[in-house]
Design an enzyme around this catalytic site. Structure first.
Site, PDB file in Angstrom:
ATOM      1  N   GLY A   1      -1.611  -1.910  -1.768  1.00  0.00           N
ATOM      2  CA  GLY A   1      -2.170  -0.651  -2.267  1.00  0.00           C
ATOM      3  C   GLY A   1      -3.040  -0.857  -3.490  1.00  0.00           C
TER       4      GLY A   1
ATOM      5  N   ARG B   1      -6.096  -0.594  -4.101  1.00  0.00           N
ATOM      6  CA  ARG B   1      -7.233   0.305  -4.347  1.00  0.00           C
ATOM      7  C   ARG B   1      -6.775   1.688  -4.815  1.00  0.00           C
ATOM      8  NH1 ARG B   1     -11.962  -0.852  -1.111  1.00  0.00           N
ATOM      9  NH2 ARG B   1     -12.479  -3.010  -1.552  1.00  0.00           N
ATOM     10  N   GLY B   2      -5.478   1.930  -4.788  1.00  0.00           N
ATOM     11  CA  GLY B   2      -4.963   3.259  -5.125  1.00  0.00           C
ATOM     12  C   GLY B   2      -4.757   3.443  -6.619  1.00  0.00           C
ATOM     13  N   LEU B   3      -4.220   4.591  -6.989  1.00  0.00           N
ATOM     14  CA  LEU B   3      -4.017   4.934  -8.400  1.00  0.00           C
ATOM     15  C   LEU B   3      -3.097   3.925  -9.096  1.00  0.00           C
ATOM     16  CD1 LEU B   3      -4.085   7.049 -10.779  1.00  0.00           C
ATOM     17  CD2 LEU B   3      -2.197   8.201  -9.622  1.00  0.00           C
TER      18      LEU B   3
ATOM     19  N   GLY C   1      -1.694   1.008  -7.717  1.00  0.00           N
ATOM     20  CA  GLY C   1      -1.995  -0.386  -7.370  1.00  0.00           C
ATOM     21  C   GLY C   1      -3.211  -0.923  -8.114  1.00  0.00           C
TER      22      GLY C   1
ATOM     23  N   SER D   1       9.451   7.326  -6.710  1.00  0.00           N
ATOM     24  CA  SER D   1       8.906   8.553  -7.286  1.00  0.00           C
ATOM     25  C   SER D   1      10.043   9.363  -7.884  1.00  0.00           C
ATOM     26  CB  SER D   1       8.219   9.358  -6.184  1.00  0.00           C
ATOM     27  OG  SER D   1       8.036  10.689  -6.609  1.00  0.00           O
TER      28      SER D   1
ATOM     29  N   CYS E   1      10.598  12.342  -7.503  1.00  0.00           N
ATOM     30  CA  CYS E   1      11.083  13.400  -6.605  1.00  0.00           C
ATOM     31  C   CYS E   1      12.309  12.970  -5.805  1.00  0.00           C
ATOM     32  CB  CYS E   1       9.974  13.893  -5.683  1.00  0.00           C
ATOM     33  SG  CYS E   1       9.437  12.671  -4.511  1.00  0.00           S
TER      34      CYS E   1
ATOM     35  N   TYR F   1       9.148  12.897   1.772  1.00  0.00           N
ATOM     36  CA  TYR F   1       8.652  11.795   0.933  1.00  0.00           C
ATOM     37  C   TYR F   1       9.816  11.202   0.137  1.00  0.00           C
ATOM     38  CZ  TYR F   1       5.735   9.526  -2.649  1.00  0.00           C
ATOM     39  OH  TYR F   1       5.157   8.624  -3.503  1.00  0.00           O
TER      40      TYR F   1
ATOM     41  N   LYS G   1      11.427   7.369   0.079  1.00  0.00           N
ATOM     42  CA  LYS G   1      11.524   6.569  -1.148  1.00  0.00           C
ATOM     43  C   LYS G   1      12.971   6.156  -1.432  1.00  0.00           C
ATOM     44  CE  LYS G   1       7.229   6.231  -2.406  1.00  0.00           C
ATOM     45  NZ  LYS G   1       6.589   4.893  -2.402  1.00  0.00           N
TER      46      LYS G   1
ATOM     47  N   PRO H   1       8.512   5.980 -11.052  1.00  0.00           N
ATOM     48  CA  PRO H   1       7.604   6.604 -12.016  1.00  0.00           C
ATOM     49  C   PRO H   1       7.645   8.130 -11.941  1.00  0.00           C
ATOM     50  CG  PRO H   1       6.361   5.704 -10.183  1.00  0.00           C
ATOM     51  CD  PRO H   1       7.810   5.458  -9.881  1.00  0.00           C
TER      52      PRO H   1
ATOM     53  N   ASN I   1       5.324  11.777 -12.660  1.00  0.00           N
ATOM     54  CA  ASN I   1       4.012  12.151 -12.099  1.00  0.00           C
ATOM     55  C   ASN I   1       2.898  11.330 -12.762  1.00  0.00           C
ATOM     56  OD1 ASN I   1       5.651  14.203 -11.022  1.00  0.00           O
ATOM     57  ND2 ASN I   1       3.953  15.647 -11.005  1.00  0.00           N
TER      58      ASN I   1
ATOM     59  N   HIS J   1      -2.667  15.702  -6.395  1.00  0.00           N
ATOM     60  CA  HIS J   1      -1.671  16.181  -7.353  1.00  0.00           C
ATOM     61  C   HIS J   1      -2.358  17.140  -8.333  1.00  0.00           C
ATOM     62  CE1 HIS J   1       0.523  12.528  -5.988  1.00  0.00           C
ATOM     63  NE2 HIS J   1       1.529  13.367  -6.055  1.00  0.00           N
TER      64      HIS J   1
ATOM     65  N   TRP K   1      -2.439  27.024  -8.930  1.00  0.00           N
ATOM     66  CA  TRP K   1      -1.386  27.379  -7.971  1.00  0.00           C
ATOM     67  C   TRP K   1      -0.065  27.691  -8.671  1.00  0.00           C
ATOM     68  CZ3 TRP K   1      -2.076  22.616  -4.216  1.00  0.00           C
ATOM     69  CH2 TRP K   1      -3.341  22.706  -3.607  1.00  0.00           C
TER      70      TRP K   1
END
Ligand code: GFB
Length: 312
Positions: free
Chosen positions: A13, A15-17, A19, A110, A112, A139, A143, A166, A168, A182, A205
């Site tokens: 991962g 390329r992700g936030l 990773g 996560s 959550c 999700y 996890k 982690p 948020n 998010h 929201w």
């Protein structure tokens, strides 16, 4: 544990936030043999492809930052994808790390995973003490299975597999899609576009009352590399910042950073999600790690990243 600079380190991962932040941190620390594969180069849902990749590349250290992730709406509307894809990705990565005798693995979960109404701040031992928040139950179940899988391989085979939870996250390479993001990247985009168009109001929201804790991905990355070097226990470990705000306060912070002069309105037909999610990070702090990026500074950095990101 000393990790030599030319160790073969695979960041799933990358390329992700999370990773990409781990990758940058490893580079900053001088690690020079990093391994990454894009989604088109390696489909992590494909167990045969993942097995071949491990056989060919023989990573010594593995960071699992690859996952199907999303905000409250994506989680609530695609539960099957969140459960199936996350189980499949983590099963493939954890099992093949065992088969190919990886020296150490870090699995990212996560916050959550904790029960919706657990006492706050959330201590690691509150896992599985009550029902989960329904908007992201699938999700969270995936996890939790990942944590248990790491613990089970440690118990049965002596594998040095650890897990970090982690709070948020936000930062560079975030997802700015309004349907699937998010809250923080979603608000950055909404306020930016409203400012450009001269809109009178931005719609956020829910009620704005839920409390959330935010951690910059660069802080998470420092924690992950720290844990890879310094932590080898079965129990997972929380990674938080202690920077807790209501969603209303967050919206006002983003509004001020971007300089949107209009109003904020609240769409209460959208879900609030869990009322509060603040991690107890005392276990990690006791090991000597501390976050460095304040929320105000982090939002400014995230906005700079957004301005560099091509529109999707
Ligand atoms: O970040 P978020 O999508 O997810 O939403 P969770 C946090 C809060 O912000 C909710 C509100 O109360 C949302 O209703 N919110 C206000 C918004 N405006 C917006 C907006 O424009 N976009 C979004 N996305 N939210 C996620 C889980 O929960 O947390 C995942 O779904 C994961 O599983 C992640 O664990 C860390 O914080 O509620």
């Amino acid at each position: 544990m000393e990790i030599v600079k030319n160790a073969r380190i695979y960041v799933a991962g990358h390329r992700g936030l999370a990773g990409s932040a781990i990758w940058r941190e490893l580079e900053r620390q001088g690690f020079n043999n990093l391994i990454g594969r894009t989604r088109s180069e390696l489909n992590l849902l494909d167990s045969v492809a993942v097995q071949k990749f491990f056989t060919a590349e023989k990573p010594e250290y593995v960071f699992i930052a690859a996952a199907k992730v999303g905000g409250i709406l994506a989680n609530a509307t695609q539960p099957a994808s969140f459960l199936f894809e996350n189980l499949q990705i983590q099963n493939n990565l954890i099992h093949n790390s065992h088969i190919s005798a990886v020296k150490k693995l870090l699995f990212l979960g996560s916050s959550c995973i904790f029960p919706k109404l657990a006492p706050q701040p959330l201590k690691e031992e509150y896992l599985l003490t009550g029902p989960l928040e329904p908007t992201n139950e699938c999700y969270a179940v995936a996890k939790i299975a990942g944590i248990k899988l790491c613990q089970a391989y440690r118990q049965q085979y002596g594998s040095d597999f650890i897990s970090a939870m982690p709070t948020n996250l936000y930062g560079a390479n975030d997802n700015y899609n309004l349907e699937t993001s998010h809250v923080l990247p979603g608000l950055i985009r909404k306020f930016h576009e409203a400012k450009l168009s001269g809109a009178a109001a931005v719609t956020c929201w829910g009620t704005g009352k839920p409390l959330r804790e935010f951690l910059h991905a660069d802080d998470l990355a420092r924690a992950c590399v720290f844990l890879m070097k310094n932590y080898s226990q079965s129990d997972f470990i929380n990674v938080g910042s202690g920077q807790e705000v209501t969603i209303r306060q967050l919206a006002e912070l983003v509004q001020a950073t971007i300089g949107f002069p209009g109003e904020i309105v609240w769409d209460t037909t959208k879900p609030d999600g869990t009322p509060r999610k603040l991690l107890d990070t005392s276990r990690l702090f006791a090991l000597g790690w501390k976050p460095e990026i304040s929320l105000e500074n982090g939002i400014r950095l995230a906005y700079e990243d957004f301005l560099k990101t091509p529109a999707k």
